[in-house]
Design a protein around this motif. Structure first.
Motif, mmCIF file in Angstrom:
data_model
loop_
_atom_site.group_PDB
_atom_site.id
_atom_site.type_symbol
_atom_site.label_atom_id
_atom_site.label_comp_id
_atom_site.label_asym_id
_atom_site.label_seq_id
_atom_site.Cartn_x
_atom_site.Cartn_y
_atom_site.Cartn_z
ATOM 1 N N ILE A 71 -14.477 -41.624 12.084
ATOM 2 C CA ILE A 71 -14.877 -41.139 12.951
ATOM 3 C C ILE A 71 -16.041 -40.209 12.442
ATOM 4 C CG2 ILE A 71 -13.120 -41.130 14.630
ATOM 5 C CD1 ILE A 71 -13.423 -37.826 13.858
ATOM 6 N N PHE A 72 -17.564 -39.643 13.153
ATOM 7 C CA PHE A 72 -17.743 -38.791 12.969
ATOM 8 C C PHE A 72 -17.479 -37.358 13.798
ATOM 9 C CE2 PHE A 72 -20.227 -42.422 12.122
ATOM 10 C CZ PHE A 72 -20.863 -42.844 11.143
ATOM 11 N N ASP A 73 -17.341 -36.170 12.858
ATOM 12 C CA ASP A 73 -16.643 -34.897 13.453
ATOM 13 C C ASP A 73 -18.192 -34.449 14.199
ATOM 14 O OD1 ASP A 73 -13.987 -35.389 11.801
ATOM 15 O OD2 ASP A 73 -13.961 -33.455 11.342
ATOM 16 N N ASN A 74 -19.172 -34.243 13.921
ATOM 17 C CA ASN A 74 -20.179 -34.176 14.152
ATOM 18 C C ASN A 74 -21.903 -34.088 12.726
ATOM 19 O OD1 ASN A 74 -21.532 -32.066 15.707
ATOM 20 N ND2 ASN A 74 -20.531 -30.555 14.746
ATOM 21 N N ILE A 75 -22.717 -34.595 13.838
ATOM 22 C CA ILE A 75 -24.070 -34.436 13.054
ATOM 23 C C ILE A 75 -24.567 -33.151 13.812
ATOM 24 C CG2 ILE A 75 -25.730 -35.944 12.380
ATOM 25 C CD1 ILE A 75 -23.593 -37.885 12.849
ATOM 26 N N TRP A 76 -25.035 -32.944 12.722
ATOM 27 C CA TRP A 76 -25.892 -31.798 12.922
ATOM 28 C C TRP A 76 -27.390 -31.600 12.115
ATOM 29 C CZ3 TRP A 76 -26.281 -27.089 9.488
ATOM 30 C CH2 TRP A 76 -25.027 -27.235 8.799
ATOM 31 N N PHE A 77 -28.185 -30.487 12.818
ATOM 32 C CA PHE A 77 -29.564 -31.250 12.356
ATOM 33 C C PHE A 77 -29.919 -29.803 11.475
ATOM 34 C CE2 PHE A 77 -29.384 -34.568 14.676
ATOM 35 C CZ PHE A 77 -30.119 -36.046 13.970
ATOM 36 N N ASN A 87 -26.977 -32.952 8.968
ATOM 37 C CA ASN A 87 -25.657 -33.014 7.715
ATOM 38 C C ASN A 87 -24.844 -33.759 8.618
ATOM 39 O OD1 ASN A 87 -22.595 -31.663 8.908
ATOM 40 N ND2 ASN A 87 -23.103 -30.441 6.591
ATOM 41 N N THR A 89 -20.993 -35.233 8.803
ATOM 42 C CA THR A 89 -19.457 -34.653 8.687
ATOM 43 C C THR A 89 -18.526 -35.882 9.300
ATOM 44 O OG1 THR A 89 -19.688 -32.110 8.417
ATOM 45 C CG2 THR A 89 -17.286 -33.059 8.647
ATOM 46 N N SER A 91 -14.646 -37.586 9.300
ATOM 47 C CA SER A 91 -12.912 -38.485 8.384
ATOM 48 C C SER A 91 -12.385 -38.824 8.531
ATOM 49 C CB SER A 91 -12.301 -36.422 10.136
ATOM 50 O OG SER A 91 -12.409 -35.877 10.020
ATOM 51 N N GLU A 128 -8.614 -36.694 5.784
ATOM 52 C CA GLU A 128 -9.288 -36.034 5.168
ATOM 53 C C GLU A 128 -10.949 -35.295 5.501
ATOM 54 O OE1 GLU A 128 -8.434 -33.218 3.038
ATOM 55 O OE2 GLU A 128 -6.818 -33.791 3.083
ATOM 56 N N SER A 129 -11.775 -35.074 5.130
ATOM 57 C CA SER A 129 -12.836 -35.236 5.969
ATOM 58 C C SER A 129 -14.194 -35.388 5.081
ATOM 59 C CB SER A 129 -13.353 -34.350 6.920
ATOM 60 O OG SER A 129 -12.499 -33.769 7.589
ATOM 61 N N LYS B 84 -7.395 -31.520 15.108
ATOM 62 C CA LYS B 84 -7.957 -30.837 13.912
ATOM 63 C C LYS B 84 -8.889 -29.985 13.676
ATOM 64 C CE LYS B 84 -9.379 -33.861 9.790
ATOM 65 N NZ LYS B 84 -10.503 -34.701 9.771
ATOM 66 N N TRP B 87 -15.583 -27.621 16.569
ATOM 67 C CA TRP B 87 -17.057 -27.505 16.051
ATOM 68 C C TRP B 87 -17.504 -26.170 17.166
ATOM 69 C CZ3 TRP B 87 -19.219 -29.421 11.270
ATOM 70 C CH2 TRP B 87 -18.363 -29.962 10.393
ATOM 71 N N GLU B 89 -21.505 -24.709 18.361
ATOM 72 C CA GLU B 89 -23.132 -24.620 17.596
ATOM 73 C C GLU B 89 -23.774 -23.848 18.613
ATOM 74 O OE1 GLU B 89 -25.040 -28.614 17.404
ATOM 75 O OE2 GLU B 89 -26.717 -27.584 16.499
ATOM 76 N N LEU B 94 -30.652 -23.715 15.568
ATOM 77 C CA LEU B 94 -30.050 -24.422 14.471
ATOM 78 C C LEU B 94 -29.874 -23.811 13.378
ATOM 79 C CD1 LEU B 94 -33.206 -26.376 14.285
ATOM 80 C CD2 LEU B 94 -31.674 -27.350 15.077
ATOM 81 N N VAL B 97 -24.250 -23.991 13.657
ATOM 82 C CA VAL B 97 -22.786 -24.437 13.785
ATOM 83 C C VAL B 97 -21.655 -23.455 12.811
ATOM 84 C CG1 VAL B 97 -21.953 -26.309 12.876
ATOM 85 C CG2 VAL B 97 -23.828 -26.767 13.854
ATOM 86 N N LYS B 99 -17.374 -23.964 11.956
ATOM 87 C CA LYS B 99 -16.413 -25.193 11.932
ATOM 88 C C LYS B 99 -15.494 -24.513 11.855
ATOM 89 C CE LYS B 99 -13.270 -29.492 10.002
ATOM 90 N NZ LYS B 99 -13.817 -29.724 9.034
ATOM 91 N N LYS B 131 -17.053 -29.267 20.146
ATOM 92 C CA LYS B 131 -16.900 -29.799 20.022
ATOM 93 C C LYS B 131 -15.360 -30.003 19.750
ATOM 94 C CE LYS B 131 -19.749 -33.531 18.679
ATOM 95 N NZ LYS B 131 -20.421 -34.566 17.787
ATOM 96 N N VAL B 133 -12.355 -31.566 17.420
ATOM 97 C CA VAL B 133 -11.559 -33.490 16.884
ATOM 98 C C VAL B 133 -10.431 -32.814 17.046
ATOM 99 C CG1 VAL B 133 -12.180 -34.444 15.352
ATOM 100 C CG2 VAL B 133 -13.384 -32.789 15.743
ATOM 101 N N GLY B 137 -8.597 -38.575 15.691
ATOM 102 C CA GLY B 137 -10.277 -39.161 15.951
ATOM 103 C C GLY B 137 -10.815 -38.925 17.435
ATOM 104 N N ILE B 139 -12.531 -37.405 20.353
ATOM 105 C CA ILE B 139 -13.295 -36.089 19.987
ATOM 106 C C ILE B 139 -13.602 -35.533 21.570
ATOM 107 C CG2 ILE B 139 -15.952 -35.394 19.635
ATOM 108 C CD1 ILE B 139 -15.939 -36.715 17.529
#
Lengths: 163, 842
Positions: A71-77, A87, A89, A91, A128-129, B84, B87, B89, B94, B97, B99, B131, B133, B137, B139
């Protein structure tokens, strides 16, 4: 009626040689059968073993693929990577460890490949991630499909829009 | 050929067996493979099923008063859930973020408190995208203070859209959470700005109601209500622009209300404003501290109503004391000037962390508890206190901290008994216990080689041991030095500590002495917090300091012929208390028992209705005087730490004061917060503040604690708590420009339950103590004058004296006043004033 024949003035009696012929032919037949049997068993074992191995590989590969899950935990710019980067991340929520081999950025509109990132040391144990800063000159509003490839051939896809 | 038939059978059998074995082997293998594959599929299906069965909800998200993230996550499924990570932000920031790894498993039905897992400082003015998590899995995305980058469906309506001048319009602002991804919005705060059309005056009377929505799920609707009064000419009016806090720039809606003529009545220009509502009123500019906590964002109320009830005593060194005004009901300007908080308090005797003394003479009063007596402050000595002999002179100031002290002239002294349980509650003797003694003393130059300062044991009693702090020990070599000594065998078995070096102490300056007996045969001496000498003698057969005869504690005398010429400002003793260490000795020396005894932290802030800080007016330490609880002891009564806290005489008064140089403007719904807290225990004496005590001895200016802000326009509103059986008085102010009368018909006070289902009314009884009824209007209220409007108890139906079963029940209500009257130009006025939420008690 007893049969006889002559050869070089000697008389031979055919009745006395019949048992020998039987033994010989039996031996020949048994030998042939044995050889054929051994060959067939050999072929059978060899063929089955090859078949088994092939099935084993196919089976374990497919089973392991089924057990892989990301799964995609987070995607940030970010703008301080240095430079722009994304980025990602993710898991491992499956039951097996996996290796991420490649992350591909695809333009969500044109489906053109934007960037490909390859990884040789991106193993993720279960639960794990893995986080990576993928350097890419994104601009605000970019629609990006992100595809993650694993060593077993699975693909995991998500979509983001740059802020 | 017949003989080969058997062989053929054998050959055939061999082939058959080979084929069958091979086939069986293959089939068996295939079955195993299929079995393993099935198991594998079942395992994966179970994992997928667990993932589907996993459910958790973010029940709430909020910001603590300390601006920390808090919230509740609940496992709403049937299987355990591992949270788990979270997050966070900051919206439009920008690289902000963060965690937070949580890793907490929540059992089905159980909850997780975020504040226990995530330490995140939030800025209430900023928006956050979050977010959460789960281990499988899942979210959950949600937003706090912000709808992020997405537009929301907003609507705004003004009802009515056309109003006569000075009438009100209600603005309804609705928000629909139509964001994609089923995101939830938390802490939704509306924002409406107004723009006048022409020269119209726009007064916000209330709103937003509610102030915020704690959460808004997908598809849910939030509705906020504002009430505005518009004043102006025809076709003037107001434009209302509405949005929500931290929304995207283009996400706002607009509506307009215009002023139109109403021909059925001419309206008076006379304007009355409501200020306070209470059955008892004292002053408009004083906010008393109350021990009620209702309707505050967490703390105590403060308002202009008199203290009611027995009162409370709070110690800010244990728990901070935040006091909140109620929400202002109209825009309120606090003019720059002096903020003054008069505090009724008594001080503890030592800072937190230092053992409480067995007895303490602070010398802050003279002849207290009778002529010739000096009161003790702990209350452990039960009857006699210290008795003066020869008349030592008391000075109210001039001590080491400009505090009180006694002067001894060489012929006078104090003495007390130390021998009976009836006199000293805890300890009748020093005995074998560890002990230590502290004094502040000042001695002028002397040629005397021995002057007792404080002492146990009468030199004339042949069977008494001795324990003393003295100047010198009678020898020339120790002239002018401080000597701490005690004996356990009358005049023998002496343990002595002498100040070090050549320093002499008959220099007429104040110095602090602590003599410590950690155990028998051991002593330690500190002067001005610095260790002088630590002695240890060989043990002997006795260890009991036996000083239990009458008159066996002295200040300035040894019981025989030696006296003190000097001053003593404080005398504390600890008996059977573990010996203090060098740090405590240093802190005790540096503790101030005069004008800087306490460094309390004071905070003055303008906040939203929910306590979010909008402006900080003061936020710093402020020094307060030491207040001896025994100071007000008199001939008839002694007061000390053991006196009940509800005793007026236990308290003294002192002011916190600060001056502001600019005005503070409180928007409708905002509050004033005044907090007393504590930064450090070191050399800082705790205080015990009395508030909300209606004891008649607490009279202004020395009333139960309060704050007096600079002039506020209009005055501060009050929390409105009153008894259901009582009449209620509303204070109003005629802002002019004309004088006016109130009429009986139409002047009413209405309470409505918060769910809007039931209302109770009250008839007007008097205005400024003059009856108002169907035969008589109120007396004339001149321009710029107050009118106290008294109402009968509330009932349904409203009546003069509603029977008990028709009176308003105990509860919380929305309150509104209807005022009806006419001014001296003949024009009528009708006005509705919303008073916010009030509490009815019984």
């Amino acid at each position: 009626m007893r049969k006889t024949y002559w050869k070089n003035n000697k008389q031979f009696n055919l009745i006395n040689r019949r048992a020998l012929a039987n033994v010989v032919t039996s031996a020949i037949i048994l030998s042939a059968v044995s050889i054929m049997g051994v060959m067939m068993l050999g072929w059978s074992n060899s063929s089955l073993a090859t078949q088994k191995q092939s099935i084993e590989e196919v089976f374990s590969t497919q089973t392991n693929k089924i057990h892989e899950d990301i799964i995609f935990d987070n995607i940030w710019f970010s703008t301080t990577c240095p430079g722009n980067c994304v980025n990602v991340t993710m898991s491992n929520v499956g039951t097996l460890g996996l290796n991420v081999t490649e992350i591909k950025f695809i333009d969500g509109g044109t489906l053109a490949e934007l960037e490909i990132f390859t990884y040789t040391n991106a193993g993720i144990m279960p639960s794990e991630s893995f986080s990576t800063n993928a350097t890419y000159p994104w601009t605000s509003g970019d629609d990006i499909d992100i595809i993650v490839f694993t060593e077993r051939g699975n693909q995991f896809t998500t979509q983001v829009i740059a802020p | 050929m017949r003989k080969h038939r058997g062989l053929s059978a054998v050959v055939g059998a061999v082939f058959l067996v080979a084929v069958v074995v091979s086939a069986l082997s293959y089939v068996t293998y295939s079955m195993n493979v299929l079995g393993t594959f099935s198991e594998s599929l079942i395992t994966e299906e179970k994992r997928q099923q667990d993932k589907q069965d996993e459910e958790f909800e973010i029940m709430s998200v909020n910001i603590t008063p300390a601006n920390k993230l808090d919230g509740i996550v609940k496992n709403t499924g049937q299987i355990p859930v591992e949270i788990k990570s979270l997050w966070i932000e900051e919206v439009d920031a920008l690289d902000s973020v963060k965690k937070f790894n949580i890793g907490t498993v929540i059992a089905p039905g159980n909850q997780l408190s975020l504040i226990s897992s995530v330490d995140f400082d939030m800025d209430p003015a900023k928006g956050y995208a979050m977010k959460m998590v789960s281990g499988r899995g899942h979210i959950k995305s949600f937003y706090v203070n912000s709808p992020s980058s997405q537009n929301l469906l907003l609507n705004i309506h003004a009802i009515p859209e056309f109003v006569p001048s000075e009438f009100t319009t209600t603005v309804l602002f609705t928000i629909v959470n139509n964001m994609s991804n089923n995101n939830i919005l938390y802490n939704l705060i509306p924002s409406v700005s107004t723009t006048a059309i022409g020269a119209a005056t726009i007064d916000q009377l209330s709103g937003p109601t509610p102030v915020s929505y704690p959460s808004l799920g997908p598809g849910e609707i939030a509705t906020f209500e504002y009430v505005y009064q518009l004043t102006g000419d025809v076709d003037e009016g107001a434009i209302f622009d509405a949005t929500i806090a931290n929304a995207v720039a283009e996400n706002f809606v607009t509506t307009t209300t215009l002023i139109k003529e109403v021909t059925i009545a001419s309206n008076a220009n006379t304007a009355f404003e409501s200020f306070m509502l209470s059955s008892v009123q004292t002053g408009n500019d004083i906010l008393y501290f109350h021990d009620n906590t209702e309707l505050t964002p967490g703390g105590y109320q403060m308002d202009g109503s008199d203290p009611i009830g027995g009162g409370s005593t709070g110690n800010p060194s244990i728990t901070a004391l935040p006091f909140w005004s109620t929400n202002v009901t109209s825009s309120t300007v606090v003019i720059n000037g002096t903020w003054n908080s008069r505090l009724a308090y008594y001080s503890n005797l030592v800072p937190n962390g230092i053992s409480q003394p067995s007895f303490a003479f602070m010398f802050e009063c003279n002849n207290c508890r009778g002529t010739g007596h000096t009161s003790e402050s702990t209350g452990n000595i039960s009857t006699d206190d210290f008795v003066k002999s020869g008349g030592p002179t008391w000075h109210s100031t001039g001590g080491p901290h400009n505090d009180g002290y006694f002067s001894y002239d060489g012929n006078d002294y104090h003495s007390a008994e130390w021998d009976a349980a009836s006199e000293y509650l805890a300890y009748q003797d020093i005995s074998t216990n560890p002990a230590y003694t502290a004094i502040w003393v000042r001695i002028p130059a002397t040629t005397d080689n021995y002057m007792p300062i404080v002492r146990w044991g009468d030199e004339n009693e042949s069977n008494e041991d001795e324990y003393e702090i003295a100047l010198g020990d009678g020898t020339l070599g120790n002239h002018g030095k401080i000597v701490y000594r005690f004996t356990t065998n009358v005049d023998t078995d002496v343990t002595t500590c002498v100040s070090t070096g050549s320093t002499v102490y008959d220099t007429n300056t104040w110095f602090h002495v602590i003599g410590v007996r950690p155990a028998d045969d051991q002593c330690t001496l500190y002067i001005d917090g610095i260790l002088q000498e630590s002695q240890s003698h060989a043990p002997d057969s006795t260890s009991d300091v036996d000083v239990d005869d009458p008159d066996d504690i002295f200040i300035g005398f040894n019981g025989d012929a030696d006296y003190l010429i000097g001053d003593v400002a404080m005398f504390m003793h600890w008996n059977n208390v573990a010996a203090l260490d060098a740090t405590d000795a240093y802190d005790l020396y540096n503790t101030n028992y005069g004008t800087n005894g306490t460094r309390a932290h004071f905070t003055l802030q303008r906040t939203t209705g929910t306590g979010i800080v909008q402006e900080t007016i003061y936020d710093d330490n402020f020094d307060l005087n030491f207040h001896d609880p025994a100071k007000n002891s008199d001939t008839n009564m002694r007061y000390n730490l053991q006196t009940n806290d509800d005793t007026y005489e236990k308290y003294s008064f002192y002011n916190f004061t600060t001056i502001t140089s600019s005005n503070s403007t409180f928007a409708i719904g905002e509050r004033l917060k005044f907090e007393i807290s504590w930064d450090s225990d070191t050399q800082n004496i705790p205080i015990n503040i009395r508030f909300d005590d209606d004891d008649s001895q607490f009279v202004l200016p020395d009333a139960s604690s309060y704050i007096q802000p600079p002039t506020a326009v209009p005055d501060w509103p009050s929390y409105t708590t009153f008894d259901r059986d009582d009449k209620v008085t509303l204070s109003t102010f005629n802002n002019g420009p004309l004088g006016a009368w109130f009429t009986y018909q139409g002047t009413r006070f209405i309470l409505t339950t918060l769910d809007g289902t039931t209302s109770y009314g009250s008839l007007v009884d008097k205005v400024n103590a003059t009856s108002v009824n169907e035969d008589q209007d109120s007396i004339y209220i001149p321009n710029q004058n107050y009118a106290a409007i008294e109402f009968f108890p509330f009932g349904n139906p409203p009546q003069i004296q509603p029977p008990s079963n028709q009176r308003v029940p105990v509860g919380t209500y929305d309150a509104a006043i209807f005022l009806s009257g006419y001014d001296d130009s003949g024009n009528i006025f009708l006005k509705t004033i919303n008073l916010g939420v009030i509490v009815v008690t019984d």
